[in-house]
Design a protein around this motif. Structure first.
Motif, short mmCIF file in Angstrom:
data_model
loop_
_atom_site.label_atom_id
_atom_site.label_comp_id
_atom_site.label_asym_id
_atom_site.label_seq_id
_atom_site.Cartn_x
_atom_site.Cartn_y
_atom_site.Cartn_z
N ILE A 278 0.87 -1.18 0.00
CA ILE A 278 0.00 0.00 0.00
C ILE A 278 0.90 1.23 0.00
N MET A 279 0.89 1.96 -1.11
CA MET A 279 1.76 3.14 -1.24
C MET A 279 1.00 4.38 -0.76
N ALA A 280 1.04 4.62 0.56
CA ALA A 280 0.39 5.80 1.11
C ALA A 280 1.34 6.98 1.18
N ALA A 281 2.63 6.76 0.91
CA ALA A 281 3.62 7.83 1.02
C ALA A 281 3.44 8.86 -0.09
N ALA A 282 3.80 10.10 0.21
CA ALA A 282 3.86 11.15 -0.80
C ALA A 282 5.30 11.18 -1.32
N VAL A 283 5.51 10.50 -2.43
CA VAL A 283 6.86 10.37 -2.98
C VAL A 283 7.15 11.56 -3.89
N ALA A 284 8.31 12.16 -3.70
CA ALA A 284 8.67 13.31 -4.55
C ALA A 284 8.78 12.87 -6.00
N ASP A 285 8.32 13.71 -6.89
CA ASP A 285 8.46 13.43 -8.32
C ASP A 285 9.78 14.00 -8.86
N PHE A 286 10.34 15.00 -8.13
CA PHE A 286 11.57 15.66 -8.59
C PHE A 286 12.59 15.67 -7.47
N ARG A 310 13.98 13.82 -12.45
CA ARG A 310 12.84 13.01 -12.04
C ARG A 310 13.29 11.89 -11.10
N THR A 311 12.41 11.49 -10.21
CA THR A 311 12.64 10.29 -9.41
C THR A 311 11.97 9.12 -10.13
N ASP A 312 12.28 7.90 -9.69
CA ASP A 312 11.60 6.73 -10.28
C ASP A 312 10.22 6.60 -9.67
N ASP A 313 9.29 6.10 -10.45
CA ASP A 313 7.95 5.83 -9.92
C ASP A 313 7.96 4.45 -9.26
N ILE A 314 7.70 4.42 -7.95
CA ILE A 314 7.81 3.17 -7.20
C ILE A 314 6.69 2.20 -7.59
N LEU A 315 5.48 2.72 -7.76
CA LEU A 315 4.37 1.83 -8.13
C LEU A 315 4.60 1.18 -9.50
N LEU A 316 5.20 1.94 -10.43
CA LEU A 316 5.49 1.33 -11.74
C LEU A 316 6.51 0.21 -11.58
N ILE A 332 -1.94 -1.32 -4.00
CA ILE A 332 -2.87 -0.23 -3.69
C ILE A 332 -2.11 1.10 -3.69
N GLY A 333 -2.67 2.08 -4.39
CA GLY A 333 -2.02 3.39 -4.45
C GLY A 333 -2.96 4.49 -3.96
N PHE A 334 -2.40 5.65 -3.77
CA PHE A 334 -3.17 6.84 -3.39
C PHE A 334 -3.05 7.86 -4.52
N ALA A 335 -4.02 8.74 -4.60
CA ALA A 335 -3.89 9.87 -5.52
C ALA A 335 -4.28 11.13 -4.78
N ALA A 336 -3.34 12.03 -4.68
CA ALA A 336 -3.63 13.34 -4.09
C ALA A 336 -3.91 14.27 -5.25
N GLU A 337 -5.14 14.75 -5.32
CA GLU A 337 -5.51 15.57 -6.48
C GLU A 337 -6.12 16.89 -6.00
N ARG A 347 -7.27 7.52 -14.26
CA ARG A 347 -6.13 7.42 -15.17
C ARG A 347 -4.90 6.87 -14.44
N LYS A 348 -4.69 7.35 -13.20
CA LYS A 348 -3.55 6.87 -12.40
C LYS A 348 -3.66 5.38 -12.11
N LEU A 349 -4.87 4.94 -11.78
CA LEU A 349 -5.09 3.53 -11.48
C LEU A 349 -4.69 2.66 -12.67
N GLN A 351 -2.74 3.58 -15.36
CA GLN A 351 -1.31 3.73 -15.69
C GLN A 351 -0.44 2.88 -14.78
N LYS A 352 -0.78 2.86 -13.49
CA LYS A 352 0.09 2.20 -12.52
C LYS A 352 -0.31 0.74 -12.27
N GLY A 353 -1.32 0.25 -12.97
CA GLY A 353 -1.72 -1.16 -12.86
C GLY A 353 -2.20 -1.54 -11.47
N1 CTP Z 1 4.13 7.27 -6.28
C1 CTP Z 1 5.18 6.39 -6.46
N2 CTP Z 1 6.38 6.84 -6.90
C2 CTP Z 1 6.55 8.16 -7.22
C3 CTP Z 1 5.47 9.08 -7.04
C4 CTP Z 1 4.27 8.58 -6.57
O1 CTP Z 1 5.01 5.19 -6.21
N3 CTP Z 1 7.76 8.57 -7.65
C5 CTP Z 1 2.87 6.73 -5.77
C6 CTP Z 1 2.32 7.41 -4.53
O2 CTP Z 1 2.79 6.77 -3.35
C7 CTP Z 1 0.82 7.24 -4.69
C8 CTP Z 1 0.62 7.24 -6.19
O3 CTP Z 1 1.91 6.97 -6.75
O4 CTP Z 1 0.36 6.00 -4.18
C9 CTP Z 1 0.13 8.54 -6.75
O5 CTP Z 1 0.88 9.62 -6.27
P1 CTP Z 1 0.58 11.10 -6.76
O6 CTP Z 1 1.63 12.01 -6.21
O7 CTP Z 1 -0.85 11.43 -6.53
O8 CTP Z 1 0.71 10.93 -8.31
P2 CTP Z 1 1.89 11.03 -9.29
O9 CTP Z 1 2.05 9.70 -9.92
O10 CTP Z 1 3.10 11.62 -8.66
O11 CTP Z 1 1.26 12.00 -10.40
P3 CTP Z 1 1.06 13.62 -10.37
O12 CTP Z 1 2.04 14.16 -9.36
O13 CTP Z 1 1.34 13.99 -11.76
O14 CTP Z 1 -0.37 13.84 -9.98
#
Ligand code: CTP
Length: 409
Positions: A278-286, A310-316, A332-337, A347-349, A351-353
């Motif tokens: 369960i990815m509840a963390a707010a992972v930095a994108d940059f 960019r950082t790597d996407d952990i869910l991917l 299981i993922g979260f989306a903060a919108e 769309r996130k669901l 994309q991230k499978g």
């Molecule tokens: N997540 C992740 N790896 C990242 C960024 C996000 O695994 N590098 C995961 C978060 O833990 C969350 C989900 O992806 O469960 C969605 O995170 P969110 O920040 O809402 O979405 P992003 O994929 O970062 O898309 P955007 O910032 O463009 O909305």
């Protein structure tokens, strides 16, 4: 507040004669508030420290003190009180447990109500030893505790600190939240996630600029910790990959990380043995592309330009792992919108499978970061979606764990 793991459960709480017995009044009160039906047994020596009336007042139920005397208003006729108390109880907890009562339990003594209740009990038994440090470490006590543990009794380790005697050592009764945490862990073992391993990530990542500065975000980690607790309540073994330092639920294995890259490595490693992540963390994108080894000094009249990558996407990465080795089975993922919540979330669901996505609107004042409540929508892979009412993060966590149990069933 009612807690699902305690609500409607019948607990027999046996209090024995230690000065720490006064702390257990608070425990009995909190368990009652959480919805448990608490039947208290006081041994003769416990009554020297606390009265039956005190416990009766906080539990609203009769208190049992004597094998031979009937309890006025008690639910059980005297002649079967000893078997009746333990019968159909969900848990027997002996808190505090003195050296003497531990010896009696070890040898199966049956000349008082606690002794016979313990022998008649078929439910899980928890004990919390409390005594002076020298007594706790005496081989007689240590041997007895070992034998009880071998018989399946759950022993809550006493804490180190100062005793009523003025001495310090190990033997202090832990505080109520810790005691409750242990009881949750034991009650949870009959839950739907028993034997499952769940990895939860919590908190916002920190991306270093230099040794003192970082880029961060507003995530408090509260929803992730609530999920870890709810998974324990349902019986799971939980690994919590976290960037924050909140009180750790009993039964959770913590892995401390800071950056998105550290979180990725830790989550991927533990996911190999996991039933669910369960990815509840707010992972930095940059992240700053070239963090400095030394503290960056300011220069007169100059600003600072950071180049971000960019950082790597952990869910991917987890999705790829699942395709490779079949684990984790559920993602299981979260989306903060902040706009177009459900469209962006769907769309996130995809994309991230994901099997399930929890979407929250971070612009709502009573949802999202730092507050104790949340307002979320649950989106399933098969197209179902429900928007839940405003509720506590603990309740949101329970709902998500219910869905997880169904996905794993
Ligand atoms: N997540 C992740 N790896 C990242 C960024 C996000 O695994 N590098 C995961 C978060 O833990 C969350 C989900 O992806 O469960 C969605 O995170 P969110 O920040 O809402 O979405 P992003 O994929 O970062 O898309 P955007 O910032 O463009 O909305």
């Amino acid at each position: 507040m009612k807690l699902r793991v305690f609500d409607g459960r019948r607990l027999v709480l046996a209090v024995t004669g230690s000065i720490s017995a006064y702390k257990v009044v608070d425990l009995a009160s909190k368990l009652t508030q959480a919805g448990a039906l608490v039947d208290v047994i006081l041994t003769e020596s416990a009554q020297q420290f606390v009265s039956a009336l005190t416990f009766q007042s906080v539990t609203g139920r009769p208190v049992y003190t004597d094998l031979w005397q009937s309890v006025s208003g008690g639910a059980l006729p005297t002649h079967i009180a000893h078997v009746g108390l333990a019968h159909d109880a969900d848990l027997l907890a002996v808190i505090p447990a003195t050296a003497h009562s531990i010896a009696r339990l070890t040898h199966g003594m049956a000349d008082d109500l606690l002794g016979v209740t313990a022998l008649a009990a078929t439910c899980p038994v928890v004990i919390a030893p409390a005594m002076d440090g020298s007594m706790y470490h005496h081989p007689a006590v240590a041997d007895n505790l070992e034998r009880l543990q071998q018989r399946g009794v759950w022993v809550i380790e006493p804490e180190v600190g100062r005793f009523a005697s003025g001495l310090t050592g190990q033997g202090r009764l832990p505080e109520t939240p810790t005691l409750m945490g242990h009881l949750r862990r034991v009650l949870g073992q009959r839950g739907p996630l028993n034997g499952r391993h769940v990895v939860v990530s919590a908190g916002g990542t920190r991306e270093a600029i230099d040794p003192v500065r970082f880029l961060g975000n507003r995530s408090s980690g509260k929803q992730g910790y609530a999920l870890a607790q709810a998974a324990v309540d349902a019986g799971a073994d939980v690994t919590l990959v976290t960037t924050v330092d909140l009180p750790l639920p009993i039964g959770v294995y913590p892995v401390a990380v800071e950056s998105a890259a550290q979180m990725r490595d830790a989550v991927l490693k533990h996911a190999e043995q996991a039933d669910a992540v369960i990815m509840a963390a707010a992972v930095a994108d940059f992240r700053p592309l070239r963090p400095s080894d030394q503290k960056i000094k300011k220069q007169e009249g100059l600003g600072l330009t950071l180049e971000l990558g960019r950082t790597d996407d952990i869910l991917l990465a987890l999705q790829a792992k699942r395709q490779q080795i079949g684990r984790p089975r559920v993602l299981i993922g979260f989306a903060a919108e902040s706009d177009q919540l459900l469209t962006n979330a769907r769309r996130k669901l995809e994309q991230k499978g994901l099997d399930l996505l929890v979407a929250n609107d971070i612009t709502a004042p009573d949802a999202g970061f730092a507050v104790d409540t949340n307002r979320v929508s649950l989106l399933h892979r098969d197209g179902r979606q429900v928007t839940l009412d405003l509720m506590s993060k603990a309740q949101v966590a329970e709902r998500i764990i219910d869905e997880l149990a169904l996905l794993l069933a």
